[in-house]
Structures are given as C-alpha cells and as structure tokens.
Design a protein around this motif. Sequence first.
Motif, PDB file in Angstrom:
ATOM      1  N   LEU A 113       7.727   8.404 -25.029  1.00  0.00           N
ATOM      2  CA  LEU A 113       8.848   9.172 -24.672  1.00  0.00           C
ATOM      3  C   LEU A 113      10.080   8.586 -25.425  1.00  0.00           C
ATOM      4  O   LEU A 113      10.025   7.584 -26.057  1.00  0.00           O
ATOM      5  N   ASN A 114      10.918   9.553 -25.619  1.00  0.00           N
ATOM      6  CA  ASN A 114      12.459   9.292 -26.297  1.00  0.00           C
ATOM      7  C   ASN A 114      13.147   8.836 -24.922  1.00  0.00           C
ATOM      8  O   ASN A 114      13.593   9.686 -24.362  1.00  0.00           O
ATOM      9  N   LYS A 173      16.866   9.850 -24.593  1.00  0.00           N
ATOM     10  CA  LYS A 173      17.023  11.453 -24.267  1.00  0.00           C
ATOM     11  C   LYS A 173      16.473  11.901 -22.808  1.00  0.00           C
ATOM     12  O   LYS A 173      16.707  12.766 -22.378  1.00  0.00           O
ATOM     13  N   SER A 174      15.339  11.015 -22.383  1.00  0.00           N
ATOM     14  CA  SER A 174      14.904  11.361 -21.280  1.00  0.00           C
ATOM     15  C   SER A 174      15.940  10.863 -20.018  1.00  0.00           C
ATOM     16  O   SER A 174      16.664  10.119 -20.153  1.00  0.00           O
ATOM     17  N   LYS A 181      13.873  14.952 -16.314  1.00  0.00           N
ATOM     18  CA  LYS A 181      13.733  15.574 -17.613  1.00  0.00           C
ATOM     19  C   LYS A 181      12.976  14.351 -18.676  1.00  0.00           C
ATOM     20  O   LYS A 181      13.201  13.228 -18.767  1.00  0.00           O
ATOM     21  N   VAL A 239      11.541  13.704 -22.392  1.00  0.00           N
ATOM     22  CA  VAL A 239      11.668  14.151 -23.691  1.00  0.00           C
ATOM     23  C   VAL A 239      10.678  13.418 -24.485  1.00  0.00           C
ATOM     24  O   VAL A 239      10.821  11.862 -24.405  1.00  0.00           O
ATOM     25  N   ARG A 244       8.514  12.474 -31.427  1.00  0.00           N
ATOM     26  CA  ARG A 244       7.660  13.096 -32.489  1.00  0.00           C
ATOM     27  C   ARG A 244       6.774  12.184 -33.175  1.00  0.00           C
ATOM     28  O   ARG A 244       5.456  12.176 -33.237  1.00  0.00           O
ATOM     29  N   ILE A 277       6.584  20.968 -23.567  1.00  0.00           N
ATOM     30  CA  ILE A 277       7.249  19.445 -23.547  1.00  0.00           C
ATOM     31  C   ILE A 277       8.475  19.927 -24.742  1.00  0.00           C
ATOM     32  O   ILE A 277       8.127  20.541 -25.695  1.00  0.00           O
ATOM     33  N   GLU A 278       9.406  18.825 -24.265  1.00  0.00           N
ATOM     34  CA  GLU A 278      10.625  18.773 -25.401  1.00  0.00           C
ATOM     35  C   GLU A 278      10.310  17.456 -26.342  1.00  0.00           C
ATOM     36  O   GLU A 278       9.751  16.358 -25.937  1.00  0.00           O
ATOM     37  N   VAL A 279      10.413  17.916 -27.576  1.00  0.00           N
ATOM     38  CA  VAL A 279       9.957  16.721 -28.807  1.00  0.00           C
ATOM     39  C   VAL A 279      11.280  16.632 -29.495  1.00  0.00           C
ATOM     40  O   VAL A 279      11.658  17.650 -29.946  1.00  0.00           O
ATOM     41  N   THR A 280      11.562  15.340 -29.571  1.00  0.00           N
ATOM     42  CA  THR A 280      12.582  15.248 -30.767  1.00  0.00           C
ATOM     43  C   THR A 280      12.282  14.293 -31.772  1.00  0.00           C
ATOM     44  O   THR A 280      11.102  13.361 -31.666  1.00  0.00           O
TER      45      THR A 280
END
Length: 193
Positions: free
Chosen positions: A123-124, A127-128, A143, A145, A148, A190-193
Amino acid sequence: MKYFLFNTLGDTSNDGYCFTSDTPEGGVDSWDLIAGYRIADEYPNGIEKTVLRLEEEYPGLVLASYIGNADRMLAFRNDAAKVIIDINQNETEIIPFTLLDYKGKVRSEDYVFINPVGAVDCLNWKKSICTRDNEGNIEIYEKLVFARESLEHTPHLFRIRFNSSLYLFSELLANTLLSKGHTNLIFNDIEVT
C-alpha cells in the motif's frame, strides 16, 4: 502487471448463486483461512474433515465456481482452484471441505478453501485513507492506494499485509478464470501510484 481486488461476497446481484455467512465447522475455522498463516503448521497431524453450511435465509441454489461468503474466505470449486494453483506458483494451501445445505445434507464435495500463505506490504500509506490499530493493522478503510513498485515482483494471488482478508489477483489470473467460464467472480479495479 495489473492487479484487481477480489470481492469475496461474490456476485451479489445474482440471487441464484449459493452464499453463506456461516463459518466452517470441524477442521479449520474462518480465522485460520484469512490470517495468511501456513495452516499445516497449525495442524501438524493433519486437518480433520471440514464442512461449510449454507443457510436457509440465502436461497441461492447454483453451485458456482466460487461460494460467496461474509467471512472473506476463498472457497473455490476444484476446477477453478486448479487454475489458481497452476498460475499462481506461490505457496498456496488447499483445504477440502464438504458443502452442506441448511438441513445438513451434502450439496457438494467438489470445493476447497484456498489459503495463500503470507502477505505483501503493497500500500501507498500516504495516499490511502484508513484507520489502523496499534499493531498497524487496517481496521477501517475509505480508500486503498497501492504502490506500483511494491507490485512489481508479486505472485498472481496474494494477501495485503495489515489486512490479510483482502486479496489481489493478477490480470492474467483473473482473465484466465473468466475466459474458462468460471462464475461468481467479481474483480475490482485498484488505484496504483
């Protein structure tokens, strides 16, 4: 590689699929199946016969490839489980169980619980949006995030560290299951950064 978050409730828009909020009886309990630990270590003399019971309040009769459940266990039919094991090629335990109807009659002997051993810290955290307990475990999240770089060398199926009842499936694994006609499988982006 792209990943999806697996929805353990299954396809809740289809009332025909079997669903249960019951927990296993006999050999293992639901905690064993979501903790991410090696179950064989917990039961060195072997796991006794395990059953999972359907409930009268959930009238679905269709035995799909996956049995949706409220306890976030991975309950797959044998043919779907084989696809998962063949592609994942990471330590994953298989625990057979007997599926009973609400009267206690055998519905199927063709299902297994899948237990991916371990978890990945992916997890980031910046940003989560989540609440964590004193040990760092996620209690509630708004949320998630994902980082990557943490997903670069991960298996095709794995648990999320700090919430081992959440599972990520790779795009390859999800697409293979769906292309082979496996049912009651819901994969969320999913959201990936």
